[in-house]
Design a protein around this motif. Structure first.
Motif, mmCIF file in Angstrom:
data_model
loop_
_atom_site.group_PDB
_atom_site.id
_atom_site.type_symbol
_atom_site.label_atom_id
_atom_site.label_comp_id
_atom_site.label_asym_id
_atom_site.label_seq_id
_atom_site.Cartn_x
_atom_site.Cartn_y
_atom_site.Cartn_z
ATOM 1 N N PHE A 355 1.407 -0.611 -1.347
ATOM 2 C CA PHE A 355 1.249 -2.001 -0.929
ATOM 3 C C PHE A 355 0.047 -2.648 -1.599
ATOM 4 N N ARG A 356 -1.036 -1.881 -1.753
ATOM 5 C CA ARG A 356 -2.222 -2.426 -2.408
ATOM 6 C C ARG A 356 -1.958 -2.728 -3.880
ATOM 7 N N ARG A 357 -1.205 -1.861 -4.526
ATOM 8 C CA ARG A 357 -0.941 -2.072 -5.951
ATOM 9 C C ARG A 357 0.075 -3.178 -6.178
ATOM 10 N N ASP A 358 1.079 -3.298 -5.305
ATOM 11 C CA ASP A 358 2.104 -4.327 -5.467
ATOM 12 C C ASP A 358 2.766 -4.607 -4.122
ATOM 13 N N LEU A 362 7.297 -3.552 -1.339
ATOM 14 C CA LEU A 362 7.701 -3.147 0.011
ATOM 15 C C LEU A 362 8.089 -4.401 0.808
ATOM 16 N N PRO A 363 9.188 -5.052 0.427
ATOM 17 C CA PRO A 363 9.551 -6.335 1.051
ATOM 18 C C PRO A 363 9.962 -6.216 2.521
ATOM 19 N N HIS A 364 10.302 -5.006 2.973
ATOM 20 C CA HIS A 364 10.740 -4.831 4.354
ATOM 21 C C HIS A 364 9.586 -4.791 5.341
ATOM 22 N N LEU A 365 8.353 -4.699 4.844
ATOM 23 C CA LEU A 365 7.198 -4.592 5.727
ATOM 24 C C LEU A 365 6.622 -5.967 6.046
ATOM 25 N N THR A 366 6.104 -6.103 7.261
ATOM 26 C CA THR A 366 5.437 -7.337 7.654
ATOM 27 C C THR A 366 3.925 -7.176 7.486
ATOM 28 N N PHE A 367 3.248 -8.310 7.375
ATOM 29 C CA PHE A 367 1.806 -8.254 7.154
ATOM 30 C C PHE A 367 1.150 -9.518 7.702
ATOM 31 N N LEU A 368 -0.167 -9.430 7.868
ATOM 32 C CA LEU A 368 -0.979 -10.567 8.284
ATOM 33 C C LEU A 368 -1.783 -11.026 7.076
ATOM 34 N N LYS A 369 -1.594 -12.251 6.674
ATOM 35 C CA LYS A 369 -2.341 -12.792 5.545
ATOM 36 C C LYS A 369 -3.662 -13.360 6.037
ATOM 37 N N THR A 378 1.252 -4.789 9.095
ATOM 38 C CA THR A 378 1.436 -4.787 10.544
ATOM 39 C C THR A 378 2.735 -4.098 10.965
ATOM 40 N N SER A 379 3.372 -3.396 10.025
ATOM 41 C CA SER A 379 4.591 -2.649 10.358
ATOM 42 C C SER A 379 4.602 -1.366 9.541
ATOM 43 N N GLY A 380 5.684 -0.618 9.649
ATOM 44 C CA GLY A 380 5.721 0.686 8.991
ATOM 45 C C GLY A 380 4.735 1.626 9.660
ATOM 46 N N TRP A 441 -9.527 -10.145 11.672
ATOM 47 C CA TRP A 441 -9.507 -8.747 12.095
ATOM 48 C C TRP A 441 -9.193 -8.625 13.582
ATOM 49 N N ASP A 442 -9.692 -9.584 14.372
ATOM 50 C CA ASP A 442 -9.354 -9.600 15.794
ATOM 51 C C ASP A 442 -7.857 -9.842 15.986
ATOM 52 N N LYS A 443 -7.288 -10.727 15.186
ATOM 53 C CA LYS A 443 -5.853 -10.987 15.262
ATOM 54 C C LYS A 443 -5.060 -9.732 14.870
ATOM 55 N N TYR A 444 -5.546 -9.040 13.839
ATOM 56 C CA TYR A 444 -4.871 -7.825 13.382
ATOM 57 C C TYR A 444 -4.891 -6.748 14.471
#
Length: 457
Positions: A355-358, A362-369, A378-380, A441-444
């Motif tokens: 995920f860090r490299r690209d 991993l389009p199926h994973l969710t994240f917090l921008k 935020t998943s996996g 970070w609190d939201k995460y």
């Protein structure tokens, strides 16, 4: 930043000094306890009757230390000390030679924290160095033998074969002692080097306190040209050395018993795969806190070169003399525990690195921008717990201890120590991320509330 406002760790300068004194002693104590199979405090120092100096004086303390076979092994035998020191330095030099000479990919690390956007190049060939090392020790060890020709004349011939690794068992404590001395010398050099002009200093090792900065490391990326001291020491001499020490203990057990036990085979397989995996995934280390944030001082130098090889090989050392002869059903259960830990550890770390490299890979994973523009998974695996990789790492470590049975606490030092280390490291990570991401970070943490075990902790 003034000394008063500096954000100290490890109890500040006093804590750092105490740690630098305490850890070498613990290392030597652990090698001693592994050899006798239990905790023992009575014979660490010689009795006052064996010392000629007056008790309570500095002369007495110095004499007691030199005469201690635990804290200063072979100190009365200068030839052994010198021989072991040459072994340690030759091993280190051999790994440097492999890093410099073997082909490898040049990979750029994370952007430097000075805001320049610069990325340092790293020579990635640790996996190849791992296999070349094993090849040399198995079939390429040079030694001289006496040969007789047809005329019955005797001469010497240089031949190659398997290295006499069981000698590492015979001189285990002395090798640990001289390695500790080497880490002190190397740390001193790196500390003095850090006062050169134009060097990038680590924020956590630039407090102005000599003891604290020596421990934490002032310079972020000490180098000789393209040779990076920190990245090299993080994986090469100590980590590969740990596996070689395990192999030495297995050879010694075979010499004594005529066979190798199931526990000894498992510890060599478990930890051998762990070392191999680290070197195979060498580029992943470039995004870790050790490389991107921490300076290279005594904390990492000692940890990489002395603590890892000589305390992580403790189980194998214990098994030479105190094997529990576990039933195959227990061994099978331990294999299951190890596999479970490895799947969590490797799955989480592999997902994070990819995920860090690209992130698009991993389009199926969710994240917090975040407001910084970076993305937090935020998943996996990382939706389960913020440090789920630490959990897998600890489970693997527990399986290493379990192969030694349950008659002594000595082999379980690793599970105890590693739990403390991982909790402390997670607190450091959490503090750094709070400063880095702020409210994000609190939201995460609201989305991923658990630190190690989903639903529990």
């Amino acid at each position: 930043m003034s000394k008063g406002s500096f954000d100290y760790e490890f109890g500040g300068p006093i804590g750092a000094l105490a740690t630098m004194i305490f850890l070498p002693i613990v290392t030597l104590l652990l090698t001693y306890w592994a050899s006798i199979g239990h905790l023992e405090f009575n014979n660490i120092l010689p009795s006052s009757d064996t010392c000629s100096s007056q008790p309570g004086t500095m002369s007495f303390a110095r004499e007691a230390f030199i005469n201690s076979n635990v804290l200063c092994p072979s100190c009365l035998d200068s030839q052994t000390i010198v021989s072991c020191a040459l072994v340690v330095l030759t091993w280190f030099g051999f790994q440097v030679f492999l890093e410099r000479s073997l082909p490898g990919e040049i990979v750029f690390g994370a952007p430097l924290p000075d805001g320049s956007g610069k990325r340092l190049p790293y020579r990635i060939n640790g996996h190849l160095a791992f296999w070349v090392t094993l090849l040399v020790l198995d079939v390429g060890w040079p030694h001289w033998v006496k040969v007789q020709n047809d005329d019955k004349e005797i001469s010497s011939a240089l031949v190659f074969g398997r290295a006499p690794l069981s000698l590492l068992y015979d001189y285990h404590s002395t090798l640990a002692f001289v390695t500790i001395l080497w880490t002190i010398l190397l740390s001193s050099y790196l500390y003095l080097k850090s006062y050169g002009k134009g060097l990038l200093l680590a924020a956590g090792g630039n407090s102005g306190s000599p003891f604290y900065d020596f421990f934490m490391g002032r310079e972020l990326n000490p180098r000789w040209g393209t040779f990076d001291w920190k990245e090299f020491c993080e994986l090469r001499p100590g980590l590969i050395g740990w596996m070689i020490l395990n192999a030495a203990m297995m050879m010694k057990q075979y010499e004594r018993l005529g066979y190798v036990t199931g526990s000894m085979i498992l510890i060599n397989i478990f930890q051998g795969l762990y070392v191999w995996d680290a070197l195979y995934q060498e580029r992943a280390i470039l995004t870790t806190m050790d490389i991107t944030t921490d300076g290279f001082g005594f904390m990492l130098v000692f940890g990489d070169l002395a603590w890892v090889p000589f305390t992580y090989s403790l189980q194998a050392r214990y098994l030479v003399d105190h094997d529990p002869q576990l039933h195959w059903t227990m061994l099978a259960f331990i294999v299951g525990v190890n596999i479970c830990g490895y799947l969590i550890f490797r799955g989480a770390n592999g997902q994070k690195d990819a995920f860090r490299r690209d992130p698009n890979s991993l389009p199926h994973l969710t994240f917090l921008k975040t407001k910084r523009g970076t993305k937090l998974l935020t998943s996996g695996w990382w939706g389960m717990a913020r440090k789920i990789n630490y959990t897998g790492d600890w489970i693997m470590g527990l399986s290493w201890c379990m192969v030694c049975g349950f008659e002594s606490i000595v082999p379980y030092y690793y599970a105890i120590y590693f739990a403390i280390l991982l909790v402390h490291r997670s607190i450091r990570d959490d503090h750094m991320c709070q400063e880095k991401y702020g409210d994000d970070w609190d939201k995460y943490k609201a989305v991923v509330p658990y630190r190690f075990v989903p639903g529990l902790f």
